[in-house]
Design a protein around this motif. Sequence first.
Motif, PDB file in Angstrom:
ATOM      1  N   ALA A   1     105.828   7.492  33.492  1.00  0.00           N
ATOM      2  CA  ALA A   1     104.530   7.750  34.128  1.00  0.00           C
ATOM      3  C   ALA A   1     103.903   9.012  33.564  1.00  0.00           C
ATOM      4  O   ALA A   1     102.688   9.093  33.356  1.00  0.00           O
ATOM      5  N   GLU A   2     104.726  10.010  33.301  1.00  0.00           N
ATOM      6  CA  GLU A   2     104.237  11.274  32.750  1.00  0.00           C
ATOM      7  C   GLU A   2     103.629  11.090  31.363  1.00  0.00           C
ATOM      8  O   GLU A   2     102.611  11.707  31.028  1.00  0.00           O
ATOM      9  N   LEU A   3     104.233  10.216  30.556  1.00  0.00           N
ATOM     10  CA  LEU A   3     103.818  10.071  29.162  1.00  0.00           C
ATOM     11  C   LEU A   3     103.012   8.806  28.885  1.00  0.00           C
ATOM     12  O   LEU A   3     102.539   8.611  27.758  1.00  0.00           O
ATOM     13  N   GLY A   4     102.898   7.932  29.897  1.00  0.00           N
ATOM     14  CA  GLY A   4     102.190   6.670  29.690  1.00  0.00           C
ATOM     15  C   GLY A   4     102.986   5.694  28.846  1.00  0.00           C
ATOM     16  O   GLY A   4     102.420   4.934  28.055  1.00  0.00           O
TER      17      GLY A   4
ATOM     18  N   ALA B   1     111.324   0.917  29.336  1.00  0.00           N
ATOM     19  CA  ALA B   1     112.163   0.460  28.222  1.00  0.00           C
ATOM     20  C   ALA B   1     112.027   1.392  27.019  1.00  0.00           C
ATOM     21  O   ALA B   1     113.022   1.742  26.365  1.00  0.00           O
ATOM     22  N   THR B   2     110.791   1.806  26.720  1.00  0.00           N
ATOM     23  CA  THR B   2     110.569   2.715  25.583  1.00  0.00           C
ATOM     24  C   THR B   2     111.218   4.067  25.836  1.00  0.00           C
ATOM     25  O   THR B   2     111.842   4.654  24.947  1.00  0.00           O
ATOM     26  N   VAL B   3     111.082   4.569  27.075  1.00  0.00           N
ATOM     27  CA  VAL B   3     111.708   5.847  27.430  1.00  0.00           C
ATOM     28  C   VAL B   3     113.216   5.754  27.265  1.00  0.00           C
ATOM     29  O   VAL B   3     113.856   6.661  26.699  1.00  0.00           O
TER      30      VAL B   3
ATOM     31  N   LYS C   1     108.631  11.119  16.495  1.00  0.00           N
ATOM     32  CA  LYS C   1     107.654  11.864  17.288  1.00  0.00           C
ATOM     33  C   LYS C   1     107.735  11.479  18.766  1.00  0.00           C
ATOM     34  O   LYS C   1     107.726  12.337  19.660  1.00  0.00           O
ATOM     35  N   THR C   2     107.858  10.164  19.029  1.00  0.00           N
ATOM     36  CA  THR C   2     107.960   9.696  20.417  1.00  0.00           C
ATOM     37  C   THR C   2     109.276  10.128  21.033  1.00  0.00           C
ATOM     38  O   THR C   2     109.334  10.548  22.188  1.00  0.00           O
ATOM     39  N   ARG C   3     110.354  10.048  20.250  1.00  0.00           N
ATOM     40  CA  ARG C   3     111.660  10.462  20.770  1.00  0.00           C
ATOM     41  C   ARG C   3     111.645  11.933  21.181  1.00  0.00           C
ATOM     42  O   ARG C   3     112.149  12.303  22.236  1.00  0.00           O
TER      43      ARG C   3
END
Length: 347
Positions: free
Chosen positions: A9-12, A16-18, A31-33
């Motif tokens: 929720a914090e990052l949109g 599953a991606t988190v 970058k996402t990691r």
Amino acid sequence: MATLKDIGAELGLSVATVSRALNGFPEVNIKTRDKVREAAERLGYRPNRVAQRLVTGRSGMVGMIIKIRADMSADQTFFEMLTGLTAALAARDVDLVLAVDQDDDPVLPYRKLMERDILDGFILNAPVPDDPRVVFLQEKRIPFVMHGQTGPDADYACYGIDNAGVSEDAVKLLTSLGHKRIALLNGQSRYAYAVDRRSGFLNAMTAQGLNVPQAFLCSDAETEMQGYTHALAMLSGQNGPRPTAFICASTLIAAGVMQAAKDRGLQVPGDVSVIAHDDALPLMRAVNFEPALTVTRAPLRDACVPLANLLIDHVAGAPAEQKMDRAELIVRASTGPVPNEETDPWP
């Protein structure tokens, strides 16, 4: 305590991606990691180890096997690396498990730990040429990273310094100052780093058209006493002309060399130049020597983060990477021009 949903929720991002980002899956870009890990740290997220292993098949623990010696309590390099690796792994939410090697078979302790099926991979140190641990772990398809390497054509994850380059840089400096009689006080020849430094030294001397007497080549434990003993024998002149310069495998050896020169009534660098490799140990700072010590500097603690990251990424499926850095040459007061032959006590 924050959850995966809170981070998403914090990052949109989706849960599953988190989850994939926190577990190092390669399909999530770096970058996402990094963004997810930063948010997890900021929000106070802590993974459930049991759930993590069910999802990823990984335990979040890696192993390191150490060989206990009688003088281990005085080994600054061991504690420097242990502290640094523990911190670097913890930053990636991975725990370090230590085990003791009490056997003559270097592979046996790895086999025993693997039977327990609790570790994701291993950190290897003190490589030797044709290291049997490498063959064993590769055959078992167990991820590992090595501090240093067994030879120039490593096909496994490793991080270290160019040890041949360490000697080459030292020789270039000393020969530029006019030195021709240069001795190498090396580490124990059973270790790969010492083999590389000897090779680099001999190649660099040959390139300068200089011969190296066998008496100028020593391989021994990296202690002040060994440095003192070998240097005193060379500086006595009993086996021919003395060296005008010493290249030392460590600051500990260099301390012994400088004491030996003093006891022979010689000045550093007026009569003898000294250069050492410096792992930046907290209790043996080269800049505090008298005179301040010229070094090829590569702090051990600088290896901890690359080693941790290479292993964790490899465990997550990234290809095994090999990374090698060049040590930094720092010229200080312990090296100077070769002494004039007319004033040299043993020309």
